[in-house]
Design an enzyme around this catalytic site. Structure first.
Site, PDB file in Angstrom:
ATOM      1  N   ARG A 190       0.861  -1.196   0.000  1.00 11.54           N
ATOM      2  CA  ARG A 190       0.000   0.000   0.000  1.00 11.54           C
ATOM      3  C   ARG A 190       0.892   1.238   0.000  1.00 11.54           C
ATOM      4  NH1 ARG A 190      -2.921   2.975   4.757  1.00 11.54           N
ATOM      5  NH2 ARG A 190      -3.847   4.585   3.468  1.00 11.54           N
ATOM      6  N   HIS A 223      -2.780  10.867   0.661  1.00  9.79           N
ATOM      7  CA  HIS A 223      -2.323  10.593   2.026  1.00  9.79           C
ATOM      8  C   HIS A 223      -1.691  11.886   2.572  1.00  9.79           C
ATOM      9  CE1 HIS A 223      -1.020   7.143   4.869  1.00  9.79           C
ATOM     10  NE2 HIS A 223      -0.688   8.269   5.490  1.00  9.79           N
ATOM     11  N   GLU A 263      -7.542   8.457   6.293  1.00 11.14           N
ATOM     12  CA  GLU A 263      -7.898   9.011   7.607  1.00 11.14           C
ATOM     13  C   GLU A 263      -8.382  10.457   7.573  1.00 11.14           C
ATOM     14  OE1 GLU A 263      -4.693   8.564  10.434  1.00 11.14           O
ATOM     15  OE2 GLU A 263      -4.980   6.411  10.560  1.00 11.14           O
ATOM     16  N   ASN A 271      -7.637   1.750   9.769  1.00 12.68           N
ATOM     17  CA  ASN A 271      -6.319   1.905  10.393  1.00 12.68           C
ATOM     18  C   ASN A 271      -6.528   1.787  11.892  1.00 12.68           C
ATOM     19  OD1 ASN A 271      -5.281   2.476   7.896  1.00 12.68           O
ATOM     20  ND2 ASN A 271      -4.757   4.611   8.321  1.00 12.68           N
ATOM     21  N   TYR A 324      -4.651   1.088  15.668  1.00 14.59           N
ATOM     22  CA  TYR A 324      -3.400   0.960  16.411  1.00 14.59           C
ATOM     23  C   TYR A 324      -3.630   0.724  17.893  1.00 14.59           C
ATOM     24  CZ  TYR A 324      -0.767   2.886  12.421  1.00 14.59           C
ATOM     25  OH  TYR A 324      -0.196   3.097  11.198  1.00 14.59           O
ATOM     26  N   GLU A 362      -3.840  -0.326   8.049  1.00 17.46           N
ATOM     27  CA  GLU A 362      -2.637  -0.033   8.847  1.00 17.46           C
ATOM     28  C   GLU A 362      -2.783  -0.630  10.232  1.00 17.46           C
ATOM     29  OE1 GLU A 362      -1.381   4.100   9.246  1.00 17.46           O
ATOM     30  OE2 GLU A 362      -1.940   4.485   7.150  1.00 17.46           O
TER      31      GLU A 362
END
Ligand code: NOJ
Length: 503
Positions: free
Chosen positions: A102, A147, A192, A332, A334, A399
């Site tokens: 990606r 991005h 995002e 994404n 985390y 991600e």
């Protein structure tokens, strides 16, 4: 009595045995599941002024912070130098064995003026070379159109707070599909929107550094949702039939655990204000912003004397158009936090309009990034939340990763391996036990790179980059070989098992 079995029967039996063992141990990926790795243009490419590339918002922002001095410690001027070293990077990705990569495109490298009246031949050729190299190595490209970096001239016109950005993005996306559509089958429009808009227009830690809380981010997301929709529509109407690809959006999402038992509301409200802000308009049955956001922001705006809500309104036509414009839910993920509701108080903006405060559990281990606590169970929880909230859409994890400190000599990045292991384990529980519809997992990131406001202080790479060396020498960390082993065996492997088998 003696039975004779032929060889193929025994092989099938063994495969079945191994498969049922990995199901029992929850170490199996579903068939067809793909594993990839990611990066983004501004964070890795460097080459900020080569050929006819235009200046972008991050060039201006980082150079401004350094009073006009180009200082490679604090800018993406050279970054990981992937513009020049893309062949080496792709070789590393291929050696590890990833299914896909990606990466994102630099808008200003393709449209140096910002507008569609001039397409840079060199910029376009560069990405064609990168995509061809990926195909030559059997790696599928997964391309993010935006991005966070755009031509600076568009920032001068108000960036994402200018509604015309929707048109500019549409023009850019069409050119990108025309130029690269035959080489790319998997697209993400915008990365995002929620984080980008908050950091660019509320806290001001991202380019262009504006601090307009309660106003700027809402306008920014509003325009991004429209821009995303236009790109999706163009792909659908003009390119899908010929190129036969998929296109979606990438949404950031923590999981928010309610502090108080039996409080299901706070966790949901926090979800709606973060991921739901983007996802509800696209993935929910009724579309539009989450009702709780419309209600609370509308009410706060009124109390503060505004003639209308600070949250812009979509027309009924836009609500319908935005709905359903993503072939997958790009997530994404985390980390997680703890949340609780606080009594209403209009003077303080009632905690960013949401009425929710967040904290972390002190027992959670933390990565180098202040916001990144290691909470693997939150991964399973957010996947289940997405499943329930949006009728189990196909999810691509776009991600997931762990940051170390720049000053650590951390080639033996066991913390990162433990992070990946425990998160993938929870993802597999969500898939294999809870029935969540997850198809891809992407590790962030292939290389150490420019970590936005944290510059080079936090390192997410599974490959170390020596930023003191003009060659930007790459050294794969232990996590790269562990991921290679997982990819090779198509099975989640504990660090101990991996270690025992190392030569
Ligand atoms: C998400 C962003 O997409 C990426 O650019 C960033 O490096 C990682 N989070 C880690 O902060």
């Amino acid at each position: 009595m003696i039975f004779f079995f032929d060889k193929s029967f025994i092989i099938i039996l063994l495969i079945n045995l191994l498969y049922s063992q990995c199901i029992a141990e929850n170490t199996c990926f579903p068939s067809g599941f793909k594993i990839g790795v990611a990066s983004s243009a501004y964070q890795t490419e460097g080459a900020w002024n080569v050929s006819d590339k235009g200046i972008n918002n991050w060039d201006t922002f980082t150079h401004g912070k350094n009073q006009g001095n180009s200082n490679e410690d604090n800018t993406g001027d050279i970054a990981s130098d992937s513009y020049n070293k893309y062949k080496e990077d792709i070789q590393i990705i291929s050696d590890i064995g990833f299914d896909y990569y990606r990466l994102s495109l630099s808008w200003a490298r393709i449209l140096p003026n910002g507008f569609a009246n001039k397409i840079s031949e060199e910029g376009v050729q560069h990405y064609k070379n990168v995509l061809d190299e990926l195909h030559a190595k059997g790696i599928e490209p997964f391309v993010t159109i935006y991005h966070w970096d755009h031509p600076d001239v568009l920032d001068k016109l108000g960036g994402w707070t200018n509604e015309l950005m929707v048109d500019y993005f549409e023009d850019y996306a069409r050119i990108v599909f025309q130029e690269f559509g035959s080489r790319v089958k998997l697209w993400a429009t915008i990365n995002e929107p929620n984080i980008n808009c908050l950091s660019s227009y509320s806290t001001g830690v991202y380019a262009p550094g504006f601090k307009m809380p309660g106003i700027g981010p809402y306008i920014c997301v509003h325009n991004m949702l429209k821009a995303h929709t236009r790109a999706y529509e163009i792909y659908d109407e003009e390119f899908r039939q010929i190129n036969n690809g998929k296109i979606g959006i990438v949404i950031a999402g923590f999981y928010h655990f309610s502090v108080e038992e039996n409080d299901t509301e706070s966790s949901d409200v926090a979800f709606q204000y973060e991921s739901g802000w983007i996802a509800h308009p696209i993935f929910s049955k009724n579309g539009d912003y989450p009702p709780v956001m419309k209600e609370r922001i509308g009410e706060n705006s009124k109390l503060e004397g505004y003639p209308r809500s600070r949250l812009p309104e979509f027309s009924p036509d836009w609500i319908q158009r935005i709905k359903g414009t993503s072939d997958y839910f790009g997530l994404n993920h985390y980390s997680s936090n703890l949340v609780k509701s606080v009594p209403k108080n209009p003077i303080t903006g009632w905690i960013n309009d949401s009425g929710i405060v967040s904290s972390v559990d002190k027992s959670w281990m933390r990565a180098a990034s202040i916001w990144l606590s290691v909470v693997p169970k939150g991964f399973r929880s957010i996947l289940n939340k997405i499943k329930c909230e949006y009728n189990n859409p196909p999810v691509f994890i776009t991600e997931n990763g762990y940051s170390g400190y720049a000053n650590e000599s951390d080639i033996q990045d066991i913390n990162r391996i433990n992070y990946f292991y425990s998160y993938i384990e929870e993802m597999l529980l969500a898939i294999n036990v809870d029935g969540c519809n997850v198809h891809r997992y992407t590790a962030w990131s292939i290389l150490d790179s420019f970590e936005w406001d944290m510059e080079y202080k936090e390192r997410f790479g599974i490959v170390h980059v020596d930023f003191n060396n003009p060659n930007r020498t790459r050294t794969p960390r232990l996590s790269a070989s562990w991921l290679g082993c997982v990819l090779n065996r198509r099975k989640l492997i504990s660090f101990d098992e991996f270690n025992a088998n190392r030569i």
